[in-house]
Motif scaffolding. Sequence first.
Motif, mmCIF file in Angstrom:
data_model
loop_
_atom_site.group_PDB
_atom_site.id
_atom_site.type_symbol
_atom_site.label_atom_id
_atom_site.label_comp_id
_atom_site.label_asym_id
_atom_site.label_seq_id
_atom_site.Cartn_x
_atom_site.Cartn_y
_atom_site.Cartn_z
ATOM 1 N N GLN A 326 74.104 45.062 59.965
ATOM 2 C CA GLN A 326 75.276 44.242 59.671
ATOM 3 C C GLN A 326 74.937 43.288 58.539
ATOM 4 O O GLN A 326 73.771 42.970 58.304
ATOM 5 C CB GLN A 326 75.710 43.446 60.905
ATOM 6 N N LEU A 327 75.950 42.820 57.839
ATOM 7 C CA LEU A 327 75.794 41.813 56.793
ATOM 8 C C LEU A 327 76.371 40.500 57.303
ATOM 9 O O LEU A 327 77.532 40.447 57.719
ATOM 10 C CB LEU A 327 76.509 42.251 55.517
ATOM 11 N N TRP A 328 75.545 39.462 57.291
ATOM 12 C CA TRP A 328 75.963 38.150 57.795
ATOM 13 C C TRP A 328 75.953 37.128 56.661
ATOM 14 O O TRP A 328 75.094 37.168 55.770
ATOM 15 C CB TRP A 328 75.002 37.670 58.877
ATOM 16 N N ALA A 329 76.899 36.191 56.742
ATOM 17 C CA ALA A 329 76.944 35.024 55.857
ATOM 18 C C ALA A 329 76.854 33.791 56.740
ATOM 19 O O ALA A 329 77.717 33.584 57.607
ATOM 20 C CB ALA A 329 78.227 35.011 55.036
ATOM 21 N N VAL A 330 75.818 32.977 56.536
ATOM 22 C CA VAL A 330 75.531 31.853 57.425
ATOM 23 C C VAL A 330 75.282 30.595 56.606
ATOM 24 O O VAL A 330 74.496 30.609 55.641
ATOM 25 C CB VAL A 330 74.300 32.165 58.314
ATOM 26 N N LYS A 331 75.919 29.503 56.975
ATOM 27 C CA LYS A 331 75.676 28.211 56.323
ATOM 28 C C LYS A 331 74.269 27.723 56.654
ATOM 29 O O LYS A 331 73.805 27.860 57.785
ATOM 30 C CB LYS A 331 76.705 27.177 56.798
ATOM 31 N N ILE A 332 73.592 27.133 55.666
ATOM 32 C CA ILE A 332 72.192 26.739 55.859
ATOM 33 C C ILE A 332 72.020 25.226 56.045
ATOM 34 O O ILE A 332 70.896 24.726 56.022
ATOM 35 C CB ILE A 332 71.320 27.217 54.685
ATOM 36 N N ASP A 333 73.115 24.492 56.247
ATOM 37 C CA ASP A 333 73.012 23.032 56.328
ATOM 38 C C ASP A 333 72.931 22.512 57.756
ATOM 39 O O ASP A 333 73.114 21.333 58.014
ATOM 40 C CB ASP A 333 74.203 22.377 55.618
ATOM 41 N N GLY A 334 72.597 23.383 58.721
ATOM 42 C CA GLY A 334 72.562 22.973 60.115
ATOM 43 C C GLY A 334 71.187 22.585 60.607
ATOM 44 O O GLY A 334 70.197 22.577 59.855
ATOM 45 N N SER A 335 71.113 22.291 61.903
ATOM 46 C CA SER A 335 69.862 21.968 62.579
ATOM 47 C C SER A 335 69.903 22.550 63.982
ATOM 48 O O SER A 335 70.978 22.671 64.581
ATOM 49 C CB SER A 335 69.647 20.452 62.662
ATOM 50 N N GLY A 336 68.729 22.910 64.502
ATOM 51 C CA GLY A 336 68.679 23.472 65.841
ATOM 52 C C GLY A 336 69.210 24.900 65.871
ATOM 53 O O GLY A 336 69.154 25.632 64.889
ATOM 54 N N ASP A 337 69.769 25.296 67.026
ATOM 55 C CA ASP A 337 70.359 26.621 67.176
ATOM 56 C C ASP A 337 71.784 26.589 66.634
ATOM 57 O O ASP A 337 72.657 25.927 67.200
ATOM 58 C CB ASP A 337 70.364 27.038 68.646
#
Length: 457
Positions: A326-337
């Motif tokens: 699968q191809l995923w797009a995920v924001k990288i500005d988070g913390s933790g899970d």
Amino acid sequence: MPASPIHLRLISLLSSFVHPFVLTLTVGLALGSSADALDAWPQFRGPSGDGIVVSQTPPIVFGEDQNVTWKTPLPGKAWSSPVVQDGVIWVTTAIERTPTDEERLELLKKTDNDEKKFGQLAIAKAIELKAIAIDFANGKVLKTIDLVTVENPDAIHSLNSYASPTPVIDGDALYCHFGTFGTFALDRISGTILWQRTLPLQHAVGPGSSPLVHGNRLILIQDGMDRQYVTALNKQTGETLWETDRPPMEAPTGDQKKAYCTPIIATDSNGRDQLLCMGSQWMVSYDSETGEEFWRLYHGKGFSVVPRPVVQDDTVFFSTGFGKPQLWAVKIDGSGDVTSTHVRWTVTKGIPAKPSPLIHDGLIYVVDDNGVASCFDCQDGTEIWKKRLGGKFSASPILAGGHLYFGNHEGEVIVMTPGEDAEIVQTNQVSGQIMASPAVIDNALIVRTDQAIYRFE
């Protein structure tokens, strides 16, 4: 460009198999924008690790007798991609001592592999690992550096090689990584081995993850069957600076925990310098200085992940590996899970298990392992088009100038225009199999096959 005095002095040393160098380029750049470097292709997928050099104009039409400046046969078997700096191309290779059919069977019986999988595996009696320097101007071999001979190496997948990870150039040094078979730092001028390490790991089907240099650290993803972790070595000494285990995984065996991905560096909108390390079941962001986690995301049961992620506008785009890619797009500005909070979109069909994605002008391009290329909108994952290229694919695509280049197992390089109205403009044929990703330097296309390396322009 006129040669500087130091350039002239170093060129004079070529008779002693010493190549010129002037500039120092630190790799491990943030991948938010494409690089336009004219004089270096220092790591897997180029200056920014994303396969893009928009300022370059390599040829569209080429082949065995078309627009070829030189062709140099290469010894051994290796899928590592070429890296280039200061007029010298570097590749790694493995010279195999091949067993007979009877010896092969006996060697495989001594491994931990299921006999049902023997048909998928290759094994050598011994391997000689080497680094080769090639003159960019004329294709002549400048030096061959013997690194190590490994007796009775582990089995690998028949589609893999013992020298698949791509080396990295950083300043005066060349870093060559062969997974469990050894990691080496070389002086690019003298060819001296500065240091070497052996980090044992059960790859199951051979090594694949390429190294990354960032700051004073050589970053290695070590996702094996027996253990899964990320480590940073001091690039000057090879000393371990930190190592961090991967998150726990739900899998019946280590076979579904292993992975072969190459890390990337990205700086998010909060100013954090993130080391993004894709693996089986988890995408994890680490502090590159300490190895501490910034965030993690569970992407499912995907394993044996190969494609290198790409980053743009605070979003990482990645393939989830074997199983059902699968191809995923995920924001990288988070913390933790961030599994439930930072996923922007997913695409579940037509996604590669081996070739890496490529982003340009708001569109993301992929080619699956069976030769179908697709284009999606980076904002929401909407499919823009799908085109059959034909052949089998492992090499990652590049974009140079105004064209996309895709190389397949059948020795074809398909050239396309990018954009919503993309078209195939040329299919070029070379001898042999293309598993390595190409490089672009000084408006020339460097293509490695299983038999030779070419310069086209």
